[in-house]
Every structure is written in structure tokens, then in C-alpha cells.
Design a protein around this motif. Structure first.
Motif, PDB file in Angstrom:
ATOM      1  N   ALA A  94       0.837  -1.202   0.000  1.00 18.29           N
ATOM      2  CA  ALA A  94       0.000   0.000   0.000  1.00 18.29           C
ATOM      3  C   ALA A  94       0.872   1.252   0.000  1.00 18.29           C
ATOM      4  O   ALA A  94       1.898   1.309   0.687  1.00 18.29           O
ATOM      5  CB  ALA A  94      -0.899  -0.011   1.221  1.00 18.29           C
ATOM      6  N   THR A  96      -0.029   4.349   1.089  1.00 23.10           N
ATOM      7  CA  THR A  96      -0.264   5.162   2.289  1.00 23.10           C
ATOM      8  C   THR A  96      -0.977   4.323   3.345  1.00 23.10           C
ATOM      9  O   THR A  96      -1.489   3.242   3.061  1.00 23.10           O
ATOM     10  CB  THR A  96      -1.138   6.392   1.965  1.00 23.10           C
ATOM     11  OG1 THR A  96      -2.404   5.948   1.442  1.00 23.10           O
ATOM     12  CG2 THR A  96      -0.447   7.297   0.950  1.00 23.10           C
ATOM     13  N   ALA A  97      -1.031   4.861   4.569  1.00 19.56           N
ATOM     14  CA  ALA A  97      -1.696   4.161   5.668  1.00 19.56           C
ATOM     15  C   ALA A  97      -2.329   5.176   6.610  1.00 19.56           C
ATOM     16  O   ALA A  97      -1.782   6.271   6.824  1.00 19.56           O
ATOM     17  CB  ALA A  97      -0.682   3.307   6.431  1.00 19.56           C
ATOM     18  N   VAL A  99      -2.908   6.083  10.248  1.00 19.98           N
ATOM     19  CA  VAL A  99      -2.212   5.717  11.469  1.00 19.98           C
ATOM     20  C   VAL A  99      -2.480   6.753  12.551  1.00 19.98           C
ATOM     21  O   VAL A  99      -2.685   7.942  12.278  1.00 19.98           O
ATOM     22  CB  VAL A  99      -0.686   5.591  11.192  1.00 19.98           C
ATOM     23  CG1 VAL A  99      -0.119   6.928  10.732  1.00 19.98           C
ATOM     24  CG2 VAL A  99       0.064   5.082  12.403  1.00 19.98           C
ATOM     25  N   THR A 107      -2.824  10.413   7.775  1.00 23.89           N
ATOM     26  CA  THR A 107      -2.403   9.558   6.662  1.00 23.89           C
ATOM     27  C   THR A 107      -0.936   9.815   6.378  1.00 23.89           C
ATOM     28  O   THR A 107      -0.532  10.968   6.176  1.00 23.89           O
ATOM     29  CB  THR A 107      -3.246   9.851   5.403  1.00 23.89           C
ATOM     30  OG1 THR A 107      -4.622   9.582   5.691  1.00 23.89           O
ATOM     31  CG2 THR A 107      -2.798   8.977   4.243  1.00 23.89           C
ATOM     32  N   ALA A 110       3.152   4.644   3.638  1.00 21.82           N
ATOM     33  CA  ALA A 110       3.207   3.338   4.293  1.00 21.82           C
ATOM     34  C   ALA A 110       4.628   2.930   4.653  1.00 21.82           C
ATOM     35  O   ALA A 110       4.836   2.167   5.596  1.00 21.82           O
ATOM     36  CB  ALA A 110       2.570   2.285   3.391  1.00 21.82           C
ATOM     37  N   LEU A 113       5.683   3.375   8.372  1.00 20.36           N
ATOM     38  CA  LEU A 113       5.079   2.611   9.470  1.00 20.36           C
ATOM     39  C   LEU A 113       6.158   1.864  10.254  1.00 20.36           C
ATOM     40  O   LEU A 113       7.144   1.386   9.684  1.00 20.36           O
ATOM     41  CB  LEU A 113       4.070   1.599   8.928  1.00 20.36           C
ATOM     42  CG  LEU A 113       2.697   2.116   8.509  1.00 20.36           C
ATOM     43  CD1 LEU A 113       1.861   0.978   7.944  1.00 20.36           C
ATOM     44  CD2 LEU A 113       1.969   2.774   9.681  1.00 20.36           C
ATOM     45  N   ILE A 119      -3.076   1.253  13.302  1.00 18.33           N
ATOM     46  CA  ILE A 119      -3.569   1.570  11.955  1.00 18.33           C
ATOM     47  C   ILE A 119      -5.066   1.273  11.858  1.00 18.33           C
ATOM     48  O   ILE A 119      -5.607   0.475  12.628  1.00 18.33           O
ATOM     49  CB  ILE A 119      -2.818   0.778  10.866  1.00 18.33           C
ATOM     50  CG1 ILE A 119      -2.967  -0.740  11.084  1.00 18.33           C
ATOM     51  CG2 ILE A 119      -1.359   1.191  10.818  1.00 18.33           C
ATOM     52  CD1 ILE A 119      -2.404  -1.569   9.943  1.00 18.33           C
ATOM     53  N   LEU A 121      -8.209   0.206   9.114  1.00 18.57           N
ATOM     54  CA  LEU A 121      -8.474  -0.430   7.827  1.00 18.57           C
ATOM     55  C   LEU A 121      -9.949  -0.327   7.477  1.00 18.57           C
ATOM     56  O   LEU A 121     -10.810  -0.482   8.348  1.00 18.57           O
ATOM     57  CB  LEU A 121      -8.058  -1.912   7.857  1.00 18.57           C
ATOM     58  CG  LEU A 121      -6.584  -2.209   8.143  1.00 18.57           C
ATOM     59  CD1 LEU A 121      -6.383  -3.697   8.358  1.00 18.57           C
ATOM     60  CD2 LEU A 121      -5.712  -1.711   6.985  1.00 18.57           C
ATOM     61  N   ASP A 125      -9.172  -1.180   1.183  1.00 19.36           N
ATOM     62  CA  ASP A 125      -7.773  -0.879   1.505  1.00 19.36           C
ATOM     63  C   ASP A 125      -6.876  -2.086   1.215  1.00 19.36           C
ATOM     64  O   ASP A 125      -7.309  -3.237   1.308  1.00 19.36           O
ATOM     65  CB  ASP A 125      -7.620  -0.528   2.991  1.00 19.36           C
ATOM     66  CG  ASP A 125      -8.206   0.828   3.330  1.00 19.36           C
ATOM     67  OD1 ASP A 125      -8.498   1.589   2.385  1.00 19.36           O
ATOM     68  OD2 ASP A 125      -8.387   1.115   4.528  1.00 19.36           O
ATOM     69  N   PRO A 128      -1.192  -2.367   4.877  1.00 23.72           N
ATOM     70  CA  PRO A 128       0.158  -1.832   4.668  1.00 23.72           C
ATOM     71  C   PRO A 128       1.278  -2.564   5.414  1.00 23.72           C
ATOM     72  O   PRO A 128       2.441  -2.405   5.080  1.00 23.72           O
ATOM     73  CB  PRO A 128       0.036  -0.392   5.173  1.00 23.72           C
ATOM     74  CG  PRO A 128      -1.018  -0.469   6.236  1.00 23.72           C
ATOM     75  CD  PRO A 128      -1.987  -1.515   5.791  1.00 23.72           C
ATOM     76  N   THR A 191       7.112  -5.141   9.931  1.00 20.67           N
ATOM     77  CA  THR A 191       7.211  -4.255   8.764  1.00 20.67           C
ATOM     78  C   THR A 191       8.325  -4.757   7.846  1.00 20.67           C
ATOM     79  O   THR A 191       9.157  -5.588   8.240  1.00 20.67           O
ATOM     80  CB  THR A 191       7.529  -2.809   9.181  1.00 20.67           C
ATOM     81  OG1 THR A 191       8.792  -2.801   9.871  1.00 20.67           O
ATOM     82  CG2 THR A 191       6.431  -2.242  10.066  1.00 20.67           C
TER      83      THR A 191
END
Length: 872
Positions: A94, A96-97, A99, A107, A110, A113, A119, A121, A125, A128, A191
Motif C-alpha cells: 500500500a 499510504t496508511a 495511522v 495519513t 506506508a 510505518l 492503523i 483499515l 484498503d 500496509p 514491517t
């Protein structure tokens, strides 16, 4: 949830790195291109180019260099394409996320992160990062790129302490997967390369592709040709020196004859044969990304196949129904319109079974799926079955589509039902309650239909429908229904319970519907074909063990073999796995690392492995396999770019057809290698023996050029168009370490080459002895050399048949190529202007007869000897 502070996030970003997949160091395109010139055969051809240019043979030099460049470009394009696989994987994450940082929702990119981020969802979506769910409302996620299973996976919040990101966990969402419905909040637990997607990217980088079996064999052939050229050059040089010829002249003569021994048309002919096979495979639904993989398929000894959509239809099908105290079977598969209802093997009319009909009405109304016809409607349904050909096109959940198809087989149309009973309210499926409901108008009142897990639906039912009556549902009857549901589950069938509630009255149990994604009939046939060809087919799937075993049994895969889960695989060392691998035909509940390990295990045993798949989870194993095969319809871009072959119809039978084409192309390559080397040996011996015997030069350079033009080109290419022999898929696959010249091929090549050379010299000597001029003797030798080679091309059509038993009409291109070559030879003798160029003369009838007799002598004797051996 307040989330992390900006300071905490910066510190963790510094520790863990950005939330991105790893990228390997890219090889510069120029270096990639230059790397294509390291092959032995290529180096020989480059040397031949230099010598040809030095000797003034500019045409030969240009031809050879064009062949070398063509092969280098093809190799470069393949290597460059594989570099794009990881880039496609990176594009799945993704951008962007949403958060929570410093107590506020925002926003961010991503890639920023970090572990511990909170986050949010929503439906639509892309997830991310791997995250543990703190809360979830009706959340369903598509995890097919990681698991290979296309069904929506319901998710729910779990124990906050459970932060492991193993696959198949209901409280974890994974980077790169897609949110289908619902909403959720979660805590990031992994991540970058620590996510499941990141682990796959690391595995992809670790995979290194080896040379294909054909490339290894051609490299071996190049060494043989190199030794042959050096030997010829040395022999001619020494023979000339011993006769007292000038040193420089004999050196040039030796080099010239050695260059003539090089089958410079071989790389181009191999490329053309592979390209033609690619074209044939495309017509069968297989697109080839890597040219040499065509032949590798012919060596395949193990096919590791995904289950869903490859062996199975990838369409749920209702196969059994229990309603009104009776059991029914439903025929027809997938979205096919045709089908019938059976009871004890006899067709029944669903309209005459009120409980059955009401269950089908419930399944049709309690749904969000839709069916559309792919063909115009024709009324071909009697009271017991629907006989129309064609298929439906489904939109929505596969399970709900299966119920709609079953209802249509009974003549119950959802479209008509909705006109009679408009929907007033719908309660979507929820992973907590494991059921859904729809309330519709029913006359002056309303009616609610329920669908869901058997235990959940039974709990709310106090009555059941028997015949056309509603009777109380006793505890004993509930127990019996649960036992029936368990029996269905033991058969790897998915079970749904259906019920009806009139107004605010009691809920009435209608029955159970059992369904499965059935094996394709074409897959069953393909598996049987593989068994005859001594190719092992193995199912590797993320589905449950019982389901996978049931499908494998129906498809004819098990055959006394067993099934193993990913957890059981983890408990084995590599040595233990290698020792027991032959006992298993199904590997279920596996993750990407398991698939990669299994491919490597088979390759350690010396197997040539073809691996099929469609998801990102399959990409490492696809790239590791000798031949990676991706699905064209359901496959991801990552899988398709990692693959050597793409199946446009996602069908195992298409892959088996491609295996047959692979065997055919290798057989054809052997055929024209046999032909080209035999011809070249004949040409070299004609010149070499003539020098040794003190004869005048047998053939002039222009005549040798004509021989190469007439015999090395069109006939050799036409051999590459030979269709598969009928017994191609009835023999075991070749061993990876098998010599290119196995089964006595080298002996046949050398023997036939020697005989071509001797017969050519025989014609030359006889015509001179009978008083013919030197020009007539050379013309006769030229005719014998060309005609014997053109006859030999038909011998090369089969390694097991003689001239008296080969199917001449099976390859019209070859007949055409031979006729063209004969026409060129005739023109070189008959046309005055060409006679000047090629130093030929018209032959008398006797001289023509002698040349023809020498041309026919050896193949006829060989064929008669072959017939004698077979009869004996």
C-alpha cells in the motif's frame, strides 16, 4: 487508542528500517548483455566469424554474427525480465496508511510505518503491514496472494499478547492483502522484510536459476564440436605437410575445412525450433516467457501443482442436500447450466419435494451473489433435470453462487423470486455469529431466511420441515442432523444449514447443503497421462488436509500415497524429508517457505520439477523450479513474471500438453543435430580423404557453399516442425544428466557421416575412372553429396523407424524443403549462368545414374538391415 508518539516512531524507524521490501543490487544491462557471450558454442562461432572474415568469406561472417547476436538478445531479454519480478512485488504494498500518531489519526506514507503503530483499515484498503487486530467489525480479507485460496477470510480481534505473524491466523492481517468488507483497527507487529510478504521477497532474492538441461547439453555439444574442429584442422595440416605441401597453404586449408565442420546453423535452428514450439503451445493456451523452458518441460519428472483452479474447477458446486429427512445428490459441476437431482440413483422432480424446494428458495434469496447467462436462454428443462448446454457467469461469493446454480437446476430463478419477494432488510455474514439473514416480503407479511454454520442455525430452530408440514425439532433429530453435517465434513464437503422464519414466529430448519470445488475432468485425464509418462504429480496447497486429500483421491492423485501438512513438514530434517518424499502425493496447509523447500527437496533427488501457482506465495517456488508455471486468469503479476510458462486457462491439462510439446522439441533438436553433424562430417571427410588419397580437390569452395546453402538450411528447419510422435507420452522422462548423444546417437551420426563421405568420393573416383572430366566428376560428387543428405533427412524423422516405416506425410514442410533443395541443385547444373558460378556441367544419363545409385546405396542398405533386426 493513542498510538505511538512521533519520537517513538522515529526511533523505531531508525532501528528497523523503512517498511519496504528488500531490493537486490541490479546488474547493469550492458554487463547483462555481454554475459550472453560466455557459452562455448558462441565462442566457437565468434572464432569462426573472425577466420571467415580473414579469409574473405564476408557472407559467412555476417551470417554467423547475426546468429550469435540473435541468441544473445533472446538471453538478455529473459534475464532482464526476471529482474522485474521483485519490482512487481514491491508495487503490491500500500502507498499510504491511516495511522494514529501523537493521539490523532493521520495519513502517512506506508514506508514510514513501524512496529507498535495503530492503523485503521476499511473496505477496499490494501493492508500496509502485518498487524494484530485490536477490534474488527465484519472484517473479511482476500489473502489469496499469500495462501493461494481465493475465498474471503473472516477476521476477528484476538489476544493482545498473540503477536506472531504466522499464516492462517484469524486475528492477524498481512501486508499486501486486500480488505473486502468491514473495518478494523490493529497494532503493527511486523514491517518490511519481517512481514510475510517481505519474507517472500527475501526468498525470491535467494533463488538462483541454473542452466536448463538443453543449455547444458548444447554446452556439451559445443565442446564436442570444438574438439572436432581442432582435430580436423590438425589432421589436414599434418597430412598436407607430409605430402610436401606449403605450410601456410595447408594451414589455411585446414582452417577452412574446420570452419566447414562447424554447424553454424545449429544455434539458429535450435532457436527456430523452440520458437515454433512456443507458437504451438500458445495455440494450446500456454504462453512461454523463457524460450529454453519449452524443452525443459519435456524433461519434467515431477509436477508440483496447486489445487484450486488448476486441479479443481475453482468453482464451488453443491453436490449433496439433506432436506425433509431425505438425501439428494446434485449432478453437474461449477457454473454449467446442465444438472439434475437424484435420490437413490433415480432422478426426482424438486418441485415434488416441498422441503427441498424451500431450501433452494432460501439459498437463492439469502445471497448477495448474482448469475448471468453466457448463452441465450433455451427452455430445455423437464421436471427432473436441466439439459441446456453452456454456463453461467457468477458475480459474488463462490459459495453463494453454488447455491444459486443449484436452485437454477431446479428451475428456481433468483431474479423471479426477488420480483415476488422484494428484500426489506439484509444482515450480512458476520464472522462472530457465522450466519447471515435476509428479510423479504411474503404476501401481506414478511419472511426471514437464514444461512450459516450448522451449529449456529440449529441453535435458533425449534421446528423442521418434513414433507409439506412443519413439525417440532427434537434433541434427537438435532443430534442426527449434526451427525449428517459431520459426515459431509469428513468427505471434505463444505456444509451450510438453511432455515426460514415467518414473521416473528419460530425458526424452521430446512436442511443442509454440502458443496465442494470438484476436480476438473481434464485434470483427471492429465494426471493419468502423466502416470503413463512416468511423471509424478504432486498437490501442494494451502487448504486443509482433509479437503486436499479428498480432491486428490477424486482426481486419481493419491494411488496409495499419503498426505502431509506443513506442520508435519516442519518436524522433518532435510534428510528425513528426502527419505520419505516418495510416500506423499499431497502437501496441505503449507506456506511459501514450505513450497520452496519441497521444490528444492525434489531437485536434490535429481528430479526436473515443474511448479504451478498463482499467488505471491508461489513466486519463490515458481522461480526455484526448473520450470515455473503461473496461472494466466487467476495469477498475480508477481507469479506471472517469476514464471517461465503462463497457462491462459489455468488448466493442468494444458501443462501436460506443453510437456508433450517439450518432449517433441527435444526430439526434433536431436533430429536436426543428427542431420547437421552427419552432413558436416560427410563434407569434411570428402575433402579430408581426398587430400589423403592424393586426389584433385573434390569440391570447390563455391560448391561447398552451395551444399551448405541447400542442405543446412531449409531441411534442418523443417525437421524442427516434426509433430510429436504417438508414443512420446508413453516413455519416461529423460534423465537430467543424460548425454545429448545417448541411445547410440553419436554412433549413428559418425557412421552416416562416414558413409556420406565415402559415397561422395566413390562417385568422384568412378566418374574419373570412366573417363569423365574433372568438372563432371565434381558435379557428380556434388549431386551425390546433396542427394544423400536429402535422403538422410527422412531417416532423421525417427530414431526408431526406417525409411520403409516412417510417416512421410506427417510433415509437409519437410517434403517442401527437400523439393526446393533438389530444385536449387537442378538449377545449379541446368542453368548456364549458374553453371559458371558453381563450376558444374551437364551430366550424361550414365553419370547421373551412378551419382544417384551412390546416394541411395547406404540408406537403403541401412533400412533393410534395420528391418532385418526388427524381424529377428
Amino acid at each position: 487508542m493513542s498510538g505511538l508518539t512521533s519520537k517513538q516512531a522515529r526511533e523505531r524507524l531508525r532501528q528497523d528500517g523503512e517498511n519496504e521490501l528488500s531490493a537486490s543490487a541490479k546488474l547493469h544491462p550492458v554487463r547483462m548483455f555481454l554475459g550472453q557471450f560466455r557459452d562455448v558454442m558462441v565462442l566457437i562461432l565468434l572464432a569462426a566469424t573472425a577466420v571467415s572474415a580473414f579469409l574473405g568469406e564476408v557472407t559467412d561472417a555476417v551470417t554467423i554474427i547475426l546468429i550469435v547476436l540473435l541468441n544473445a538478445i533472446l538471453g538478455f531479454l529473459q534475464e532482464f525480465r526476471t529482474e522485474q519480478t521483485l519490482e512487481s512485488l514491491r508495487n503490491l504494498t500500500a502507498p499510504t496508511a491511516a495511522v494514529c500518531r501523537d493521539g490523532t489519526w493521520q495519513t502517512i506514507p506506508a514506508r514510514e510505518l513501524v512496529r507498535g503503530d495503530c492503523i485503521r483499515l476499511e473496505a477496499g484498503d490494501n493492508v500496509p503491514a502485518d498487524a494484530a487486530l485490536a477490534s474488527a467489525s465484519g472484517l473479511a480479507v482476500n489473502e489469496s496472494i499469500l495462501t493461494g485460496e481465493s475465498e474471503a477470510v473472516a477476521k476477528r480481534s484476538g489476544d493482545p499478547a498473540d503477536t506472531g505473524n504466522d499464516l492462517h491466523k484469524p486475528n492477524i492481517v498481512y501486508a499486501g492483502t486486500a480488505v473486502l468488507r468491514g473495518s478494523a483497527e490493529g497494532i503493527v507487529i511486523a514491517t518490511g522484510t519481517y512481514t510475510q510478504m517481505g519474507k517472500i521477497s527475501v526468498m525470491l532474492q535467494d533463488v538462483r536459476q541454473d542452466m536448463t538441461p538443453l543449455q547444458k547439453r548444447l554446452a556439451g555439444l559445443g565442446k564436442v564440436v570444438a574438439l572436432l574442429c581442432l582435430g580436423v584442422c590438425a589432421a589436414v595440416f599434418l597430412a598436407g605437410i607430409l605430402r610436401g605441401e606449403p605450410v601456410f597453404d595447408m594451414l589455411m586449408t585446414g582452417i577452412t575445412i574446420a570452419i566447414a565442420a562447424i554447424p553454424e546453423g545449429l544455434p539458429a535452428t535450435v532457436t527456430i525450433a523452440l520458437a515454433l514450439a512456443v507458437s504451438r503451445m500458445m495455440k494450446h493456451g500456454a504462453l512461454v516467457n523463457r524460450l529454453h523452458s519449452v524443452e525443459t518441460l519435456g524433461c519434467a519428472s515431477v509436477i508440483c501443482s496447486d489445487k484450486t483452479g488448476t486441479i479443481t474447477e475453482n468453482r464451488m458446486t453443491v453436490t449433496a442436500i439433506s432436506a425433509g429427512g431425505e438425501s439428494f445428490q446434485v449432478t453437474g459441476t461449477g457454473l454449467h447450466i446442465a444438472g439434475a437431482f437424484l435420490q437413490d440413483g433415480h432422478m426426482v422432480n424438486p418441485s415434488a419435494k416441498p422441503a427441498l424446494r424451500e431450501l433452494l428458495v432460501c439459498g437463492s434469496l439469502c445471497s448477495t451473489a448474482e448469475l448471468h447467462r453466457e448463452t441465450p436462454e433455451k427452455s430445455q428443462r423437464n421436471r427432473s433435470q436441466r439439459t441446456e448446454r453452456g454456463s453461467w457467469h457468477a458475480v459474488g461469493d463462490p459459495t453463494e453462487a453454488a447455491l444459486l446454480v443449484a436452485a437454477e437446476k431446479a428451475g428456481i430463478s433468483r431474479e423471479k423470486l426477488l420480483r415476488q419477494h422484494p428484500v426489506r432488510h439484509m444482515e450480512p455474514f458476520d464472522s462472530e455469529t457465522r450466519r447471515m439473514a435476509v428479510t423479504v416480503s411474503a404476501g401481506a407479511g414478511v419472511c426471514t431466511y437464514w444461512k450459516g454454520a450448522a451449529d449456529c442455525i440449529l441453535e435458533q430452530c425449534g421446528f423442521q420441515m418434513l414433507g409439506d408440514k412443519t413439525v417440532p425439532l427434537t434433541a434427537a433429530q438435532k443430534r442426527s442432523i449434526r451427525e449428517q453435517a459431520a459426515q459431509f465434513s469428513d468427505q471434505a464437503l463444505r456444509v451450510l444449514a438453511l432455515a426460514r422464519q415467518d414473521g416473528t414466529g419460530d425458526c424452521v430448519f430446512l436442511g443442509l447443503a454440502a458443496m465442494i470445488d470438484p476436480p476438473r475432468e481434464s485434470a483427471r485425464t492429465a494426471i493419468r497421462t502423466c502416470a503413463r509418462a512416468k511423471i509424478r504429480t504432486v498437490m501442494i496447497t494451502g487448504d486443509h488436509k482433509n479437503t486436499a486429500s479428498a480432491i486428490a483421491r477424486q482426481a486419481g492423485l493419491l494411488r496409495g500415497k499419503k498426505a502431509m501438512t506443513g506442520a508435519e513438514l516442519d518436524a522433518l530434517s532435510d534428510a528425513q524429508l528426502d527419505a520419505c518424499l516418495d510416500q506423499y502425493a499431497v502437501f496441505a496447509r503449507v506456506n511459501p517457505a514450505h513450497k520452496l523447500r519441497l521444490v528444492r527437496a525434489y531437485r536434490r533427488r535429481g528430479e526436473i520439477v515443474a511448479m504451478t501457482g498463482d499467488g505471491v506465495n508461489d513466486a519463490p517456488a515458481i522461480k526455484e523450479a526448473d520450470v515455473g508455471v503461473a496461472m494466466g486468469r487467476s495469477g498475480t503479476d508477481v507469479a506471472r513474471q517469476a514464471a517461465d510458462v503462463v497457462l491462459t486457462d489455468d488448466n493442468l491439462a494444458t501443462l501436460v500438453d506443453a510437456v508433450e510439446q517439450g518432449r517433441c522439441v527435444y526430439a526434433n533438436i536431436r533430429k536436426f543435430v543428427r542431420y547437421l553433424l552427419s552432413c558436416n562430417i560427410g563434407e569434411v571427410l570428402t575433402m579430408f580423404l581426398g587430400i589423403l588419397m592424393g586426389m584433385p580437390v573434390v569440391l570447390l569452395p563455391t560448391q561447398l557453399l552451395l551444399v551448405n546453402l541447400v542442405t543446412d538450411g531449409l531441411p534442418a528447419i523443417a525437421l524442427g516442425l516434426e509433430p510429436p510422435e504417438p508414443e512420446a507420452m508413453q516413455r519416461p522422462p529423460r534423465k537430467p544428466d543424460e548425454s545429448f548423444f545417448s541411445d547410440g546417437l553419436m554412433g549413428r551420426i559418425v557412421f552416416r557421416g562416414i558413409m556420406i563421405g565415402i559415397c561422395t568420393l566413390g562417385t568422384f573416383a568412378v566418374l574419373l575412372r570412366l573417363g569423365g572430366t574433372l568438372e563432371a566428376a565434381r558435379t557428380g560428387a556434388l549431386c551425390t553429396l546433396i542427394l544423400s543428405q536429402l535422403i538422410h533427412v527422412f531417416e532423421c524423422k525417427s530414431e526408431r523407424k526406417t525409411l520403409f516405416s516412417i510417416p512421410y506425410a506427417s510433415n509437409g514442410w519437410l517434403i517442401g524443403a527437400v523439393l526446393v533443395s533438389v530444385g536449387v541443385l537442378a538449377a545449379a547444373i541446368a542453368v548456364p549462368a549458374l553453371r559458371v558460378i558453381f563450376s558444374t556441367v551437364l551430366l550424361t544419363g550414365q553419370q547421373t545414374g551412378i551419382a544417384t545409385a551412390f546416394s541411395l546405396a547406404v540408406p537403403l542398405v541401412s533400412s533393410l538391415a534395420g528391418l532385418g533386426r526388427r524381424k529377428g
